[in-house]
Scaffold this motif. Sequence first.
Motif, mmCIF file in Angstrom:
data_model
loop_
_atom_site.group_PDB
_atom_site.id
_atom_site.type_symbol
_atom_site.label_atom_id
_atom_site.label_comp_id
_atom_site.label_asym_id
_atom_site.label_seq_id
_atom_site.Cartn_x
_atom_site.Cartn_y
_atom_site.Cartn_z
ATOM 1 N N THR A 500 -27.611 10.295 -5.850
ATOM 2 C CA THR A 500 -27.355 9.252 -4.864
ATOM 3 C C THR A 500 -28.463 9.342 -3.821
ATOM 4 O OG1 THR A 500 -24.968 9.461 -5.188
ATOM 5 C CG2 THR A 500 -25.707 8.281 -3.227
ATOM 6 N N THR A 501 -29.139 8.243 -3.590
ATOM 7 C CA THR A 501 -30.248 8.244 -2.647
ATOM 8 C C THR A 501 -29.771 7.892 -1.246
ATOM 9 O OG1 THR A 501 -30.737 6.041 -3.536
ATOM 10 C CG2 THR A 501 -32.114 7.842 -4.271
ATOM 11 N N GLU A 502 -30.694 7.962 -0.290
ATOM 12 C CA GLU A 502 -30.336 7.795 1.112
ATOM 13 C C GLU A 502 -29.752 6.418 1.411
ATOM 14 O OE1 GLU A 502 -33.887 8.432 3.316
ATOM 15 O OE2 GLU A 502 -35.077 7.006 2.154
ATOM 16 N N ASP A 503 -30.029 5.423 0.557
ATOM 17 C CA ASP A 503 -29.464 4.099 0.782
ATOM 18 C C ASP A 503 -28.108 3.927 0.115
ATOM 19 O OD1 ASP A 503 -30.189 3.998 -1.846
ATOM 20 O OD2 ASP A 503 -31.529 2.278 -1.674
ATOM 21 N N GLY A 504 -27.569 5.023 -0.486
ATOM 22 C CA GLY A 504 -26.230 5.005 -1.042
ATOM 23 C C GLY A 504 -26.121 4.576 -2.484
ATOM 24 N N HIS A 505 -27.234 4.336 -3.142
ATOM 25 C CA HIS A 505 -27.191 3.872 -4.524
ATOM 26 C C HIS A 505 -27.329 5.035 -5.499
ATOM 27 C CE1 HIS A 505 -27.065 -0.214 -3.219
ATOM 28 N NE2 HIS A 505 -28.176 -0.074 -2.514
ATOM 29 N N SER A 506 -26.916 4.776 -6.770
ATOM 30 C CA SER A 506 -26.749 5.845 -7.751
ATOM 31 C C SER A 506 -27.539 5.605 -9.031
ATOM 32 C CB SER A 506 -25.273 6.009 -8.120
ATOM 33 O OG SER A 506 -24.513 6.457 -7.015
ATOM 34 N N GLN A 507 -27.870 6.721 -9.688
ATOM 35 C CA GLN A 507 -28.469 6.714 -11.027
ATOM 36 C C GLN A 507 -27.914 7.899 -11.808
ATOM 37 O OE1 GLN A 507 -32.773 6.067 -11.687
ATOM 38 N NE2 GLN A 507 -32.935 6.102 -9.462
ATOM 39 N N TRP A 508 -27.961 7.768 -13.132
ATOM 40 C CA TRP A 508 -27.557 8.842 -14.023
ATOM 41 C C TRP A 508 -28.636 9.065 -15.079
ATOM 42 C CZ3 TRP A 508 -24.180 5.678 -11.629
ATOM 43 C CH2 TRP A 508 -22.997 6.220 -11.110
ATOM 44 N N ILE A 535 -33.185 12.308 -1.350
ATOM 45 C CA ILE A 535 -32.036 12.249 -2.248
ATOM 46 C C ILE A 535 -30.854 12.802 -1.466
ATOM 47 C CG2 ILE A 535 -31.013 13.113 -4.383
ATOM 48 C CD1 ILE A 535 -33.852 13.312 -5.512
ATOM 49 N N LYS A 536 -29.851 11.974 -1.263
ATOM 50 C CA LYS A 536 -28.691 12.376 -0.479
ATOM 51 C C LYS A 536 -27.868 13.430 -1.207
ATOM 52 C CE LYS A 536 -24.529 10.463 1.687
ATOM 53 N NZ LYS A 536 -23.722 9.220 1.885
ATOM 54 N N ASP A 537 -27.507 13.137 -2.448
ATOM 55 C CA ASP A 537 -26.702 14.062 -3.253
ATOM 56 C C ASP A 537 -27.235 14.106 -4.676
ATOM 57 O OD1 ASP A 537 -24.614 14.635 -1.249
ATOM 58 O OD2 ASP A 537 -24.065 12.530 -1.558
#
Length: 566
Positions: A500-508, A535-537
Amino acid sequence: MRNLTFILAFSLLFSSFPAGRVNSYGPTPGNPATIKFEEIATKAGLRFVTQNSPTANKNQVETMVAGVALLDYDGDGYLDIYLVNGAAVPSLQKESPAYWNRLFRNNHDGTFTDVTERAGLAGAGYGMGVAVGDYDNDGQPDLFLANVTGNQLFHNNGDGTFTDVTAKAGLAGAQMNGKKMWSVGAGWFDYNNDGLLDLFVVNYCVWEVNKDPYCALKNGMRAYCHPTVYASLHNTLYRNNGDGTFTDVSQETGIAGHMGKGMSVSFADYDGDGFLDAFVANDTTPAFLFHNLGGKRFEEVGVAAGVAYAPDGSTLSGMGSDFRDVNNDGRPDIWYTAVEHQSFPLLINSGHGDFDDLTWASGLQPTTGMSGWGNGIYDFDNDGWKDLFVARANVLDNISELIPTRKYPESNSIFRNLGNGKFQEVSAAAGPDFQLEAAHRGAAFGDLDNDGRVDVVVSVLGGQVKLFHNISEAGNHWVLLKLVGTKSNRMGIGAQIHITTEDGHSQWNEVTTAVGYASSSDSRVHFGLGRNQRIKDLEIRWPSGIKQTLHDLAVDRILTIEEPGR
């Protein structure tokens, strides 16, 4: 060029991955980015010609070589290149150095050095495919060769050399009716989650040298036969015993109960039960999806899952395959190649145990006029959406005699992910080198110069290998993840990663080397991050079942992450 490696602290996350679809950042049709390559193989010292020994008898093996592997064999942090080669006909032996497989060491300056002799990796027999995996968990990637003749396993000694351990391992190749089966490709995965990599070998068809039927074009000219004239084979699954040996478990696991003409295998946990499943692209027979039943048996569910046939019910000439999430919804999808007058199916995971064929809806109609071999799903412009690359060429070297408008050599193609469920072919804008036609076959993907952009090495049948250096606009950010298993297999193959990036969006994405046709790609996991600078998480579900999370990570670097809880 950055090559910063960080050993990160551990922390466990015992909650499961988020469910449901996530709309992620990325490009829009009105805001195109540029994907561009330059071809630098000769300049880089990568001089290699795939020798297939074509004959007037049109032996089927001649049109199908060969695979490519990218691996860091010497542990210096840079990917090296291994190229598989054919052999003389009719002996099917490497009668001169011209037929040797070749290992090229990365010199860290954009050039490569041939170290085949010192490494002991010339190989034997008529080669087809290659699979990279650390089968003994010693931290050194090993090589398995899928051949027409005897298969081979080379153990990496950690000193720049390899030892042929095929006999001890019991991996020379399974037989049917007293004859070794023709193997095209293979893949490493831990099907029972015991921390040891097992081996899935893809077998093609019943064949003997100089005994192919006489198959003619309309003008009577002999051509390579359609695959339907050959009998099918079953694939082989070998369980790793943990002592340097393997046991053929094809019968007891249900793999051997299904006959086809396998061309590639790719792995993913499509139903989220914690066990890797296997997709096999078959040539003119229905594709297989082997559902892993708790690490003990496999159930073939291709028809029920909607991946066995084309939408009109016909079988496809399946070639290369990749099995990973293309639409950022957290579920692995399937994309595989076929031949002209068919399409390259894009099968989107519905989350209910089956797949939706969205080939046409996604804009991949141009693939009906293409013949594809190697392929891969990678984010080439680092915008946060994975694109599609295919190595192209016709199967018939004299196709123009049958259809004057068709050519044997073709240029490769790349389809850019627009982030809205659509793909756009951008091959014409990918640079002048990308427009050159050749008899392309295998393709392997990885960041060869550690600049954060995914490069591609493509074999050429009867021609010079190609190294497509990615020179796409460098404004977007990226991260490369090297996973080190402790309880899981050392390479972390099968680990699932959610960022999850700093703008709140996700990838796998996931750790795998089994990508495309007869080839093996970088085990490091690449993420394009768009304009995000943090990268937030970062969450990892390891094959062992351990869940790990890390927070607030810097970008534009290579991160080495070790599995906690040895």
